[in-house]
Scaffold this active site. Sequence first.
Site, short mmCIF file in Angstrom:
data_model
loop_
_atom_site.label_atom_id
_atom_site.label_comp_id
_atom_site.label_asym_id
_atom_site.label_seq_id
_atom_site.Cartn_x
_atom_site.Cartn_y
_atom_site.Cartn_z
CG HIS A 246 9.12 51.79 55.17
ND1 HIS A 246 10.37 51.42 55.62
CD2 HIS A 246 8.23 51.21 56.02
CE1 HIS A 246 10.24 50.65 56.69
NE2 HIS A 246 8.96 50.51 56.95
CB CYS B 251 8.20 44.16 59.30
SG CYS B 251 9.70 44.66 58.44
#
Length: 455
Positions: free
Chosen positions: A10, A42
């Site tokens: 990320h 996630c």
Amino acid sequence: MRVAVIGCTHAGTAAINNILNLYPDAQIDVFEKNDNVSFLSCGIALYVGGVVNDPNGLFYASVEQFEKQGVHMHMNHEVTSCDINNKQLQARDMTTNETKDYNYDKLIITSGSWPVTPPILGSDLENVLLCKNFAHANEIIRRSESVENVVVVGAGYIGVELVEAFEQNGKNVTLIDSEERILNRYLDDTFTAPVETTFAERGVELALGQTVSKFEGTNAVEKVITDKGEYRADLVVMCIGFRPNTELVKGQIDMLGNDAIIVDEYMQTSVKDVYAAGDCCAVNYNATKQPAYIPLATNAVRMGTLVAHNLVTPVLAHPGTQGTSGLKIYNHNIASTGLTESAATLAGLSVDSAYIEDQYRPEFMPENALIQLKLVYEIETHRIVGAQVISDADFTQAINTISVGIANNMTIEQLALTDFFFQPHYNKPVNYLNQVALEAMAKESKKVNKETVPA
């Protein structure tokens, strides 16, 4: 300008995208151990549970996309050494085993985190798996197809999401954690008890307050042994937590005691021209006004964005984080921001709290739902430092509102008098956020009155 980026999930992805926009002439070299970038870990539980059928949807950037924009993507490359003083790193091609040296002008460390792996006897047995990257996700999917008994070790966000996914896939699931409650770090008992009840109703065995001592089996795992019992297991997924992946630069830049890299508000490390972002870093925690290790994708994206903006000149400061997060388990919509009361006390803050449990619509509305909302605030200043919500309806965005309040040092009085709309479909004349803050004000007024009224 030659820019080297170590790691590309990320924070790395955000940094690269913004560097391409801000400095189109920069030469960017990216070094990543995996063969993919920007994986949304996630989403692993959603993938396991069959909610997400196409795993390619768990990526929001690609190697090919970056290469078309001129980025040198060194995939399946491990950075084996980094000489920060001489601005040089060495990377090994994990496919050919060839090692090369690379020079840079600016270094961005976005090496992320890695699962905590205690030295538990039997961890090397087959079907004892970690849960972090795309390869892990695929292994969990593949191996879970032919098993009946699944044990998840660790009752944090990822652990409880996996428990739900495995249970919905018809597995016999056991959840083990050393704490007495699930989600102990993030939520108070009022907000975890309903989830534990639902797990029990669904047949999930909660082995809480227990520590794993060993795994037993011939070749593959067959049993998990704890200090209080033993549990059948054809598959074990370890979700104990994460640690900063910073061994490469240890001793060369300043770190916290847990090896999280310390950065200033412009993402600069203690060494000039070396920046860091994401799960390998500490970040300023607005609830405590201190740096903390809070590995969240949201934090990583913001920090990666800031690295790019401040790469040449410090122009955009990090506003800090509240550690805001949300979770959906079965019918429970949960969110939290900032500190729980126990976490605040451990951080040295003197706090109190207010709690409401109420129907969110006026009583005359034919359909309604219960909302449970808690506000944590500093006694001396009345500054809001945390909040939690749970409901069968979705009120998680209310926690985003309180997150903004914490970032701006909002007091309970300010929240109590904040202008929120009223419409019977959505709330009561006194919005639940106003209401919980008014409860806090009333609590503080009683304290003052008790002190001033003569005996």
